[in-house]
Design an enzyme around this catalytic site. Structure first.
Site, PDB file in Angstrom:
ATOM      1  N   HIS A 175       0.826  -1.214   0.000  1.00  0.00           N
ATOM      2  CA  HIS A 175       0.000   0.000   0.000  1.00  0.00           C
ATOM      3  C   HIS A 175       0.863   1.268   0.000  1.00  0.00           C
ATOM      4  O   HIS A 175       0.582   2.245   0.692  1.00  0.00           O
ATOM      5  CB  HIS A 175      -0.943   0.022   1.199  1.00  0.00           C
ATOM      6  CG  HIS A 175      -2.093  -0.924   1.074  1.00  0.00           C
ATOM      7  ND1 HIS A 175      -3.081  -0.785   0.132  1.00  0.00           N
ATOM      8  CD2 HIS A 175      -2.400  -2.067   1.757  1.00  0.00           C
ATOM      9  CE1 HIS A 175      -3.949  -1.773   0.241  1.00  0.00           C
ATOM     10  NE2 HIS A 175      -3.559  -2.573   1.209  1.00  0.00           N
ATOM     11  N   ASP A 231       0.783  -4.603   5.507  1.00  0.00           N
ATOM     12  CA  ASP A 231      -0.260  -5.542   5.093  1.00  0.00           C
ATOM     13  C   ASP A 231      -0.336  -5.617   3.563  1.00  0.00           C
ATOM     14  O   ASP A 231       0.143  -4.743   2.854  1.00  0.00           O
ATOM     15  CB  ASP A 231      -1.624  -5.104   5.639  1.00  0.00           C
ATOM     16  CG  ASP A 231      -2.035  -3.715   5.171  1.00  0.00           C
ATOM     17  OD1 ASP A 231      -1.166  -2.810   5.169  1.00  0.00           O
ATOM     18  OD2 ASP A 231      -3.205  -3.516   4.809  1.00  0.00           O
ATOM     19  N   GLU A 232      -0.952  -6.674   3.089  1.00  0.00           N
ATOM     20  CA  GLU A 232      -1.280  -6.832   1.676  1.00  0.00           C
ATOM     21  C   GLU A 232      -0.133  -6.402   0.750  1.00  0.00           C
ATOM     22  O   GLU A 232      -0.282  -5.510  -0.092  1.00  0.00           O
ATOM     23  CB  GLU A 232      -2.565  -6.058   1.353  1.00  0.00           C
ATOM     24  CG  GLU A 232      -3.760  -6.592   2.115  1.00  0.00           C
ATOM     25  CD  GLU A 232      -5.066  -5.890   1.820  1.00  0.00           C
ATOM     26  OE1 GLU A 232      -6.120  -6.541   1.889  1.00  0.00           O
ATOM     27  OE2 GLU A 232      -5.047  -4.672   1.537  1.00  0.00           O
ATOM     28  N   VAL A 233       1.005  -7.056   0.929  1.00  0.00           N
ATOM     29  CA  VAL A 233       2.177  -6.742   0.101  1.00  0.00           C
ATOM     30  C   VAL A 233       2.021  -7.514  -1.217  1.00  0.00           C
ATOM     31  O   VAL A 233       2.616  -8.569  -1.422  1.00  0.00           O
ATOM     32  CB  VAL A 233       3.489  -7.102   0.821  1.00  0.00           C
ATOM     33  CG1 VAL A 233       4.688  -6.595   0.018  1.00  0.00           C
ATOM     34  CG2 VAL A 233       3.508  -6.497   2.221  1.00  0.00           C
ATOM     35  N   PHE A 234       1.183  -6.956  -2.069  1.00  0.00           N
ATOM     36  CA  PHE A 234       0.861  -7.626  -3.326  1.00  0.00           C
ATOM     37  C   PHE A 234       2.105  -7.779  -4.214  1.00  0.00           C
ATOM     38  O   PHE A 234       2.932  -6.881  -4.289  1.00  0.00           O
ATOM     39  CB  PHE A 234      -0.216  -6.861  -4.078  1.00  0.00           C
ATOM     40  CG  PHE A 234      -1.515  -6.727  -3.321  1.00  0.00           C
ATOM     41  CD1 PHE A 234      -2.066  -7.824  -2.671  1.00  0.00           C
ATOM     42  CD2 PHE A 234      -2.169  -5.514  -3.247  1.00  0.00           C
ATOM     43  CE1 PHE A 234      -3.257  -7.703  -1.966  1.00  0.00           C
ATOM     44  CE2 PHE A 234      -3.363  -5.389  -2.560  1.00  0.00           C
ATOM     45  CZ  PHE A 234      -3.913  -6.495  -1.907  1.00  0.00           C
TER      46      PHE A 234
END
Length: 564
Positions: A175, A231-234
């Protein structure tokens, strides 16, 4: 000898009594809340588990789950039994201010903070993104409407006046769009095409993050905690640098992730005034307890366990908590949601949905004594304003205030009772509240109540009234169709049969939007006002405006022949 024999008999009787007592206690507790330790997993260091194994995945913010029809009240608990450690009174309750969209003016926060304190909050989690007044090389990260240094200091003073702890949040892995969208930092992306996540191996990543964190911490010297996101380390592991690293390290994506987080957290711990770091826990969920313990990550951060669905699997949460306890973490936080999790373009907050999320969390809180080595430090009530830096706005903060009040008071009182409901109504200035319909009766007397009421009108009536004129008015369809408008012809006698109604609807909505704009401008900066009106009003009002414009132009032609 007789004395010794009697003594042995007495000891035997005592042992039997103890066994019977323990069996009775076990029987009485058989229906208590089941939070079992995690079942044995495969590889201890497996990051995403076996292919197709999604049992531990959290529900994403973008997935809207339908709330069940069951009535929401509170967790089953013996009458008069308090929540562990008096959760209503001692733990932190942080209200999340997501400033990556619709950041309020400081003048609005001045009105809001006393309300937060009155409702039971004792802290705020401030996710600045581009609203922070970055300086020097980092100035390019600032929004044109970013807060000034004086604004940031004023926010902290207002928080202190209202007994609210300020916890800044800086995204340091995923993010990171507000940073990686800029050309000068594009080389730090994990995947060149996507601005979501940092490449943890790029030489410039850590120095940049340290500069960002240093500036934020310098402006928050009072803060005891700082949240580092993570979070959410795409797409982690998809960049060439990461692929090369994993080829040398047996494909260990979990360790690669932990190494970066530990570097960031160690920097915070090494500062002159040491801050305790918090981090979202979703990326930790499929890293085994052994790998977590071996990494030493527990010495540097506290996980914030987040679930936003209305009736999530509380036993699954227990598995995560048990693993974090086994991994050496001493404290844990929870994260619920009071708005911003039911759709990226959601404009109106569903009250029942978010209340049920908090009732589910109370069940988990009630079971925390099963994990004596892990202390629950607090809960973050998240209020997402965008799903990410590039998405549209979710519900505006004033629209989410009734939900926030319901959720905060539910946590404080251990359930949503009649007394809780009455407190919410009294504080917000409503006569009644309908949870399933997500409506409140009465004008409201809280900061932003005018916006709440006006957004309700837009949400429930604007589209309906415009459709009625454009698509259901037979006179418009018969004497002023798109064909008439294209060729600029019409009979004034027929057009006047619907003209007064058309003009009245248009005039009423234009007057309403004028007043709505004034209310929005009192709370928000110009970019937010324009974006919200563009997304929520103009798609419906613009067709009406076009119809009125054509009506006025054609009726002035006084029934001329059809234009070619």
């Amino acid at each position: 000898m007789a004395f010794q024999r009697n003594h042995k008999l007495n000891l035997l009787r005592l042992a039997v009594l103890l066994i019977v007592a323990l069996a009775g206690i076990k029987f009485l507790l058989r229906d208590s809340f089941p939070l079992e330790p995690p079942k044995a997993a495969g590889r201890d260091d497996g990051f995403w588990g076996q292919a197709g194994d999604g049992a531990g995945d959290a529900e994403p913010r973008s997935r809207a789950l339908e709330p069940p029809a069951a009535k929401a009240t509170g967790p089953r608990r013996e009458p008069g039994r308090p929540l562990p450690e008096d959760f209503g009174g001692s733990q932190m309750r942080l209200v999340h201010l997501d400033l990556k969209g619709a950041a309020p003016r400081v003048s609005y926060l001045e009105q809001l903070f006393p309300l937060l304190s009155q409702l039971g909050a004792n802290g705020i989690l401030v996710e600045y993104e581009d609203m922070f007044p970055f300086e020097g090389e980092l100035e390019t990260l600032k929004s044109p409407y970013a807060y000034s240094e004086e604004d940031v200091e004023r926010i902290q003073q207002l928080a202190e006046l209202n007994r609210l702890e300020v916890v800044p949040l800086v995204q340091t892995f995923g993010h990171a769009e507000f940073i990686l969208k800029h050309e000068k930092y594009q080389h730090l992306r994990e995947v060149e095409r996507f601005p979501n996540s940092f490449n943890p191996h790029a030489p410039g990543t850590l120095p940049l993050l340290k500069s960002v964190l240093a500036q934020v911490m310098e402006k928050h010297r009072r803060s005891a905690w700082i949240h580092i996101g993570a979070d959410e380390v795409f797409h982690l592991g998809e960049g060439m640098d990461s692929k090369n690293w994993m080829s040398r390290n047996e494909g260990d994506l979990g360790t690669m992730y932990l190494n970066h987080v530990k570097e960031v957290a160690s920097f915070l711990g090494a500062r002159p005034r040491r801050r305790r770091a918090l981090m979202w826990d979703d990326m930790l969920r499929k890293i085994g307890a052994g790998a977590l313990r071996e990494s030493g990550i527990a010495e540097h951060v506290s996980p914030v366990v987040w679930f936003y669905a209305p009736d999530f699997d509380a036993e699954q949460i227990g598995q995560f908590i048990a693993k974090y306890a086994e991994s050496g973490f001493e404290t844990v936080w929870f994260a619920s949601a009071f708005k911003g999790t039911t759709g990226p373009a959601q404009a109106w907050t569903p009250l029942s949905y978010h209340l049920k999320n908090h009732l589910s969390w109370l069940k988990v809180v009630e079971a925390m004594p099963r994990f004596p080595s892990l202390r629950l430090q607090g809960i973050v009530l998240t209020g997402w304003q965008r799903y990410d830096h590039y998405s549209v706005l979710c519900e505006l903060l004033p629209v989410g205030i009734p939900s926030l009040a319901v959720c905060l008071q539910t946590l404080v009182n251990g359930g949503f009772t009649e007394a809780t409901k009455r407190k919410v109504l009294d504080v917000l200035g409503f006569r009644s509240i309908q949870l399933e319909q997500s409506t409140c009766e009465g004008n409201g007397a809280f900061p932003g109540a005018e916006i709440y009421r006006m957004v309700e009108q837009v949400n429930s009536h604007l589209k309906e009234s415009v459709v009625k004129v454009l698509e259901e008015e037979s006179a418009v369809k018969g004497w002023f169709s798109p064909y008439h408008r294209k060729h600029r012809f019409g009979n004034p006698r027929n057009m006047e049969s619907f003209g007064s109604r058309l003009l009245k609807v248009h005039e009423d909505w234009e007057s309403f939007v004028h007043n709505l704009r004034a209310q929005l401008e009192s709370v928000y900066f110009p970019d937010t006002v324009e974006e919200w009106l563009e997304e929520n009003v103009n798609p419906y009002l613009d067709p009406l405006r076009d119809l009125v414009r054509d009506y006025r132009a054609v009726i002035r032609l006084n029934a001329r022949p059809k234009a070619p």
